[in-house]
Design a protein around this motif. Structure first.
Motif, mmCIF file in Angstrom:
data_model
loop_
_atom_site.group_PDB
_atom_site.id
_atom_site.type_symbol
_atom_site.label_atom_id
_atom_site.label_comp_id
_atom_site.label_asym_id
_atom_site.label_seq_id
_atom_site.Cartn_x
_atom_site.Cartn_y
_atom_site.Cartn_z
ATOM 1 N N VAL A 268 0.834 -1.204 0.000
ATOM 2 C CA VAL A 268 0.000 0.000 0.000
ATOM 3 C C VAL A 268 0.867 1.252 0.000
ATOM 4 N N ILE A 269 1.898 1.246 0.824
ATOM 5 C CA ILE A 269 2.799 2.402 0.881
ATOM 6 C C ILE A 269 3.468 2.625 -0.465
ATOM 7 N N SER A 270 3.885 1.541 -1.114
ATOM 8 C CA SER A 270 4.536 1.668 -2.423
ATOM 9 C C SER A 270 3.591 2.282 -3.456
ATOM 10 N N LEU B 157 1.550 9.490 -5.430
ATOM 11 C CA LEU B 157 1.766 10.861 -4.970
ATOM 12 C C LEU B 157 2.958 11.528 -5.649
ATOM 13 N N PHE B 158 4.050 10.774 -5.838
ATOM 14 C CA PHE B 158 5.265 11.356 -6.423
ATOM 15 C C PHE B 158 5.406 11.081 -7.921
ATOM 16 N N ARG B 159 4.838 9.975 -8.369
ATOM 17 C CA ARG B 159 4.984 9.515 -9.767
ATOM 18 C C ARG B 159 6.455 9.386 -10.160
ATOM 19 N N ARG B 160 7.244 8.883 -9.238
ATOM 20 C CA ARG B 160 8.668 8.636 -9.462
ATOM 21 C C ARG B 160 9.031 7.309 -8.816
ATOM 22 N N ALA B 161 9.752 6.483 -9.546
ATOM 23 C CA ALA B 161 10.185 5.198 -8.993
ATOM 24 C C ALA B 161 11.135 5.401 -7.816
ATOM 25 N N ALA B 162 11.986 6.433 -7.914
ATOM 26 C CA ALA B 162 12.941 6.697 -6.841
ATOM 27 C C ALA B 162 12.237 7.028 -5.536
ATOM 28 N N ALA B 163 11.079 7.674 -5.618
ATOM 29 C CA ALA B 163 10.335 8.049 -4.414
ATOM 30 C C ALA B 163 9.703 6.835 -3.736
ATOM 31 N N VAL B 164 9.670 5.723 -4.450
ATOM 32 C CA VAL B 164 9.205 4.465 -3.852
ATOM 33 C C VAL B 164 10.410 3.655 -3.370
ATOM 34 N N LEU C 295 17.078 10.397 -11.967
ATOM 35 C CA LEU C 295 15.936 11.243 -11.634
ATOM 36 C C LEU C 295 15.499 12.028 -12.860
ATOM 37 N N VAL C 296 14.213 12.307 -12.950
ATOM 38 C CA VAL C 296 13.657 13.091 -14.051
ATOM 39 C C VAL C 296 13.016 14.343 -13.464
ATOM 40 N N ARG C 297 13.370 15.499 -14.040
ATOM 41 C CA ARG C 297 12.749 16.736 -13.576
ATOM 42 C C ARG C 297 11.331 16.834 -14.134
#
Length: 828
Positions: free
Chosen positions: A276-278, A284-291, A420-422
Motif C-alpha cells: 500500500v505504501i509503495s 503521490l510522487f509519480r517517481r520510482a525513486a520516491a518508492v 531522476l527526471v525533472r
C-alpha cells in the motif's frame, strides 16, 4: 513581548547555524556518496545477519521480569511439581467404550507418546491410574493394562471408569460420551545451551544472586512449546475423522494459537502495508525513486533492528511483534518529508546537490527532532515491569535511531546517484495537487482568522472525550479476540461443556513442618475445602468443577486396602495409618504422589479445575478461592496462590501500572525536546496541545464505543505520542522559521502549509492506511489496534492543520507584524 522577540532572534540564529551544518552535511555525503552507500550496506547486512539467531518467546511467564516475586514463586512451583497447564485433546466418538474406538485411542496415545517432542507425561483411558487391592496387596496400574477381550470385559471397563471419581471431568465426561487425552509438556528445556526468557535484558534488572540461581535451570522455551503443538496438530490431522473428532483446549493451546495467528497476521499485514505504501508513494510522487528510497530505508531499518535483537539474544515476544510496523511508519514519515522538499527544489531547476542541501537544511532538523522525540516516547517503556514491553522500549528506539542514520546518510547518498527526471513544478501533481494545496491554505486561513472559535470547538471535543475516558475499562480476554466461529473458540467451548473446562487454579498449602500433611484434622479440612470449592461461584461463570489433591490418593488407597469397598473411600482418622497407606502407594511403582506433595510431606498442592472465564473475572475469583482456604485452614499454614493464572493476573497488574507510568515519562521526555526545538518554554508547552489532543480523542472514542483497554490498546498511548509529535514538530519548526522571516502569523501558517502541508498529508495518509489494513486481522485486538492507531494518525494531522495554527496565532498575537522587507511567497 521582549522575551518572545529575544527568543525568536536566538532561535533564528541557532536554526540558521544548524541549517548550515546540515547543508554542509549534504555536500559531504554527496562527495563521498559511494563510500557512504557501501559502508551503510555493509553495516546493515552485517547486523541483519544476526536475525537468524532471533527466537520467539510467547510464554506467559516471559511477560514478567526474571526477578519478579510472582514469577520466582511460579518457577519454584514448576521445579517442585512441573508445569501446571495441560494440553487437552478432547475426542468425540460414536461410543467411547467400543473395541474399535479403544483400539484407535490406543494408537493415537502411542503415536503421541512416541513421536511428539518435549512431553513430560501423557494420560488417557489407556494409562490413567487405577488403584485396587488384591488380597493384602495394593496394586496401582494402568486402567487398560488388562485389555478387554469380550463384551463382558468391555462392560466391566465402562462401569469401572464411570464409578471412578478421578476420571469424571478429567478424562471422561459425566455422560460417558466424550473422552480426552491430556498432554503435559516437559518442565525443562531440551536445549544444550541454557536460555532464560529475556535473560540478556533481565540480567541488568535482577541481583547477582537471583541471576546465579536462574543459570542452574532452563525452563521449556516458547519455540519448544511450538514444536510440541505442531507435532500434536500433525498427529491429530492423521487420526481425526467423523468417528474420531478432536478438539484442542488448555492454556498452552490458547497461547500457541494466539501467537501463531498474530505472527501470521503481522507478517501478512507488514507485506500488505509495504504494498500500500509503495502504491501511494508512486501515486503521490509519480517517481520510482520516491518508492525505492523510502522502502530501502524501511527494510534496512527493520532488518537491522531485528538483527540487533538476535545479536543480543533477546527474543521477540507478543508486544514486540508490532515493532516492525511502527518502525516502518516512522521511517516513511522521515523520508517523505525530505523527499517532498527535495523534489520541490529539484523540479524548480536547482542542481541535484543543491536541492539535496536545501532539503536537509529545510527539514533535516525537524526530521532529527521527530526521531529523537519518538524514540523518547518509546524509551518510557523501559520502566515497564513486563519484559516484552520493556524490550519494546529498548529496541524500538534503537530502530528509530538506526532509521534516522539511514535517512540522513544512505538516502542522500542514493539520491546523488539514482536516475531522476525533472518535472514541471506548475504542471506536476507529484507532490500534491493544487486543489489539495488550496484546501489546506483555506483551512489554515480560517483557523488563523477564527482562532478562538477553533479553541472553543477543540475544548468541546476534548470535554466529550474526557467523559468517554471515564467509561474505559481494562479487559484481557484472548479467547474473545478470535471470531465466534473460529475453531480455537469453538473447541474451548466444546471442552467446557463436556469436560467442565481445561483450565486450573493452583494453590499450595505449606504446613511449615515435616510430615505436617499426615495430620487427620488437616486432611479433613482439605475435604471441607473441596466441598466449598464445588459450591463456590464467581462472576463471569467462575465455578470449580473438580479439586485434585493428596486426598484423592489417600481415599483411593484406603478403599483399595479395604477390599475395594466404596464405603472406605474416606480419609483415615489415624495418623500412623495415613503414613502407612501413603508409603504403600509410593512403593507401588507410581510417581503420581510427587505431583501432589513434596518429599517431606510439608507442602501440598491443590489443582482446581474450571472452565474458561475471562482473566479479568478470574483475577477477582482467585482471591475469593484463597479466602476460602484461609477461612478453613486458619493461620497455622501458609496459603500460596500460584500457577499460570497468578502469572496472568500479575502481568495485567504490572502492565497497567507500567504503561500509566510510561505515559508520564514520555511527556517528561518529549516536552523538554519540544521546548528546546522551539526555543521557548511557553511555545514548547503550547505545542503539546495538538500532541495530546489525538490521544485524548482516541481514548474518548474507545470509552464511548465500549472498546476495552488491553495489552495492545494500552500501547497506543505512548506510540501515539511518538507519532503525533512528528507532525507537530514539522509544523512548529517551519512556522517559527517563517514567522521570523515574515513577522506575521497568517503568512507563516500559509508558508508552512505550502511547503510542509503536503508532506504532512502524505505521511498521514500513507501511515493511517498502513495501520487500517489491520482491520482484516483474525484477532479483534489487532483490528482495534490498527483502527485506533490509524484514527490517531488522522486526528494528529487534523490537529496540526487546525489547532496548531490557531494556538500559535494566539501565542504570537503580540508579535504579529508585517515587515518592510516582506515579499510575496513563491507561487503567489
Amino acid at each position: 513581548m521582549t522575551n518572545i522577540e529575544d527568543s525568536l532572534r536566538w532561535d533564528a540564529r541557532m536554526r540558521a547555524h544548524i541549517e548550515q551544518i546540515l547543508k554542509n552535511w549534504a555536500h559531504t555525503v554527496t562527495k563521498y556518496r559511494w563510500v557512504v552507500i557501501l559502508s551503510c550496506l555493509l553495516f546493515a547486512i552485517g547486523l541483519s545477519s544476526f536475525a537468524t539467531q532471533l527466537r520467539v518467546e510467547t510464554s506467559t511467564e516471559a511477560f514478567l521480569l526474571a526477578d519478579d516475586p510472582v514469577r520466582l514463586a511460579y518457577d519454584d512451583f514448576r521445579e517442585q511439581f512441573g508445569i501446571d497447564e495441560t494440553i487437552i485433546l478432547e475426542i468425540v466418538p460414536p461410543k467411547v467404550f467400543s473395541f474399535a474406538f479403544l483400539e484407535k485411542l490406543r494408537a493415537f496415545h502411542n503415536e503421541i507418546e512416541e513421536t511428539a517432542p518435549h512431553i513430560e507425561e501423557i494420560t488417557s483411558l489407556i494409562n490413567v491410574r487405577e488403584t485396587v487391592g488384591e488380597g493384602d496387596q495394593l496394586i496401582v496400574r494402568d486402567f487398560l493394562e488388562n485389555w478387554p477381550e469380550t463384551e463382558e470385559d468391555l462392560a466391566r471397563v465402562e462401569q469401572a471408569a464411570r464409578n471412578n471419581s478421578l476420571y469424571t471431568n478429567y478424562l471422561l465426561s459425566e455422560s460417558g460420551h466424550v473422552t480426552a487425552v491430556r498432554v503435559l509438556a516437559s518442565t525443562f528445556s531440551g536445549l544444550e545451551t541454557e536460555i532464560d526468557d529475556f535473560s540478556a535484558f533481565d540480567e541488568t534488572m535482577a541481583s547477582d544472586e537471583q541471576t546465579d540461581a536462574k543459570e542452574s535451570k532452563t525452563f521449556l522455551t516458547g519455540a519448544e512449546s511450538r514444536e510440541l503443538m505442531q507435532a500434536l496438530d500433525e498427529i491429530a490431522a492423521r487420526f481425526e475423522s467423523e468417528d474420531f473428532q478432536i478438539h484442542f483446549a488448555g492454556g498452552p493451546v490458547i497461547n500457541d494459537r494466539m501467537s501463531v495467528t498474530m505472527a501470521n497476521d503481522m507478517r501478512l499485514f507488514l507485506l500488505l502495508s509495504l504494498l500500500v505504501i509503495s502504491v501511494l508513494l508512486y501515486a503521490l510522487f509519480r517517481r520510482a525513486a520516491a518508492v525505492f528510497l523510502p522502502l530501502t530505508v524501511i527494510m534496512l531499518t527493520v532488518s537491522s533492528t531485528v538483527g540487533a535483537m538476535g545479536l543480543t539474544k533477546i527474543p521477540i515476544g507478543v508486544a514486540t511483534q508490532i515493532m516492525p510496523s511502527f518502525l516502518m511508519s516512522v521511517g516513511v514519515g522521515a523520508t517523505v518529508h525530505l523527499l517532498v522538499v527535495f523534489f520541490q527544489a529539484y523540479d524548480r531547476g536547482e542542481p541535484r546537490e543543491e536541492a539535496l542541501a536545501y532539503a536537509l537544511g529545510h527539514s533535516g532538523l525537524a526530521v532529527i527532532m521527530t526521531s529523537l522525540t519518538t524514540a523518547g516516547g518509546l524509551v518510557s517503556f523501559v520502566v515497564a515491569e513486563v519484559s516484552p514491553v520493556a524490550v519494546l522500549g529498548i529496541f524500538t528506539p534503537v530502530g528509530i535511531i538506526l532509521g534516522l542514520a539511514y535517512t540522513m546518510l544512505l538516502m542522500p547518498a542514493l539520491l546523488a546517484v539514482v536516475p531522476l527526471v525533472r518535472r514541471d513544478p506548475k504542471g506536476s501533481k507529484a507532490v500534491g495537487t493544487r486543489v489539495t494545496e488550496r484546501c489546506m491554505l483555506w483551512i489554515g486561513d480560517r483557523c488563523v482568522d477564527h482562532s478562538w472559535l477553533v479553541i472553543i470547538c477543540m475544548s468541546c471535543v476534548l470535554l466529550v472525550s474526557f467523559v468517554g475516558m471515564t467509561k474505559l475499562k481494562f479487559e484481557y480476554d484472548p479467547i474473545h479476540w478470535f471470531p465466534p466461529e473460529h475453531k480455537v473458540r469453538t473447541d474451548i467451548e466444546h471442552v467446557d461443556e463436556n469436560l467442565g473446562g481445561a483450565h486450573s487454579l493452583e494453590v499450595l498449602v505449606d504446613t511449615g513442618r515435616e510430615n505436617g500433611l499426615l495430620e487427620p484434622e488437616l486432611l479433613n479440612n482439605f475435604e471441607k475445602i473441596a466441598y466449598r470449592m464445588a459450591v463456590l461461584k464467581g462472576d463471569g461463570g467462575g465455578q470449580i468443577v473438580k479439586t485434585v489433591s493428596i486426598n484423592q490418593v489417600l481415599k483411593e488407597t484406603h478403599q483399595a486396602l479395604n477390599s475395594n469397598n466404596p464405603e472406605y473411600y474416606v480419609i483415615p482418622q489415624d495418623r500412623k495409618l495415613i503414613a502407612q497407606e501413603l508409603l504403600l502407594f509410593e512403593n507401588s511403582g507410581t510417581d503420581d504422589l510427587e505431583e501432589l506433595v513434596d518429599s517431606n510431606f510439608q507442602l501440598a498442592r491443590f489443582t482446581l479445575k474450571l472452565p474458561y472465564i475471562p482473566p479479568a473475572y478470574l483475577h477477582k475469583f482467585f482471591p475469593e478461592v484463597l479466602d476460602q482456604f484461609k477461612q478453613v485452614l486458619g493461620d497455622e499454614v501458609e496459603i500460596i496462590g500460584t500457577g499460570n493464572v497468578a502469572l496472568i493476573a500479575r502481568s495485567m497488574d504490572v502492565l497497567r501500572r507500567s504503561l500509566t507510568k510510561s505515559y508520564g515519562i514520555a511527556l517528561l521526555i518529549i516536552t523538554p525536546l519540544m521546548i528546546l526545538l522551539l526555543g521557548s518554554f511557553r511555545a514548547g508547552l503550547t505545542a503539546m496541545v495538538p500532541n495530546l489532543s489525538p490521544i485524548i480523542c482516541t481514548l474518548g472514542l474507545m470509552g464511548w464505543f465500549g472498546i476495552p483497554l488491553d495489552p495492545f490498546t494500552l500501547l497506543i498511548g505512548s506510540i501515539a505520542i511518538g507519532l503525533a509529535v512528528d507532525d507537530t514538530i514539522h509544523f512548529m519548526h517551519n512556522f517559527r522559521k517563517y514567522f521570523e522571516e515574515f513577522g506575521n502569523s497568517k503568512r507563516a501558517v500559509r508558508e508552512t502549509l505550502r511547503t510542509t502541508g503536503a508532506a504532512l498529508l502524505m505521511t498521514s495518509v500513507v501511515l493511517s492506511l498502513g495501520f487500517f489494513i489491520y482491520i482484516f486481522s483474525t484477532l479483534d485486538n489487532l483490528t482495534f489496534f490498527g483502527l485506533l492507531t490509524g484514527f490517531t494518525i488522522i486526528t494528529a494531522f487534523l490537529a496540526d492543520v487546525t489547532i496548531s495554527p490557531a494556538v500559535m496565532t494566539l501565542f504570537m498575537r503580540y508579535n504579529d507584524r508585517e515587515r518592510p522587507e516582506e515579499r510575496p511567497s513563491q507561487g503567489e
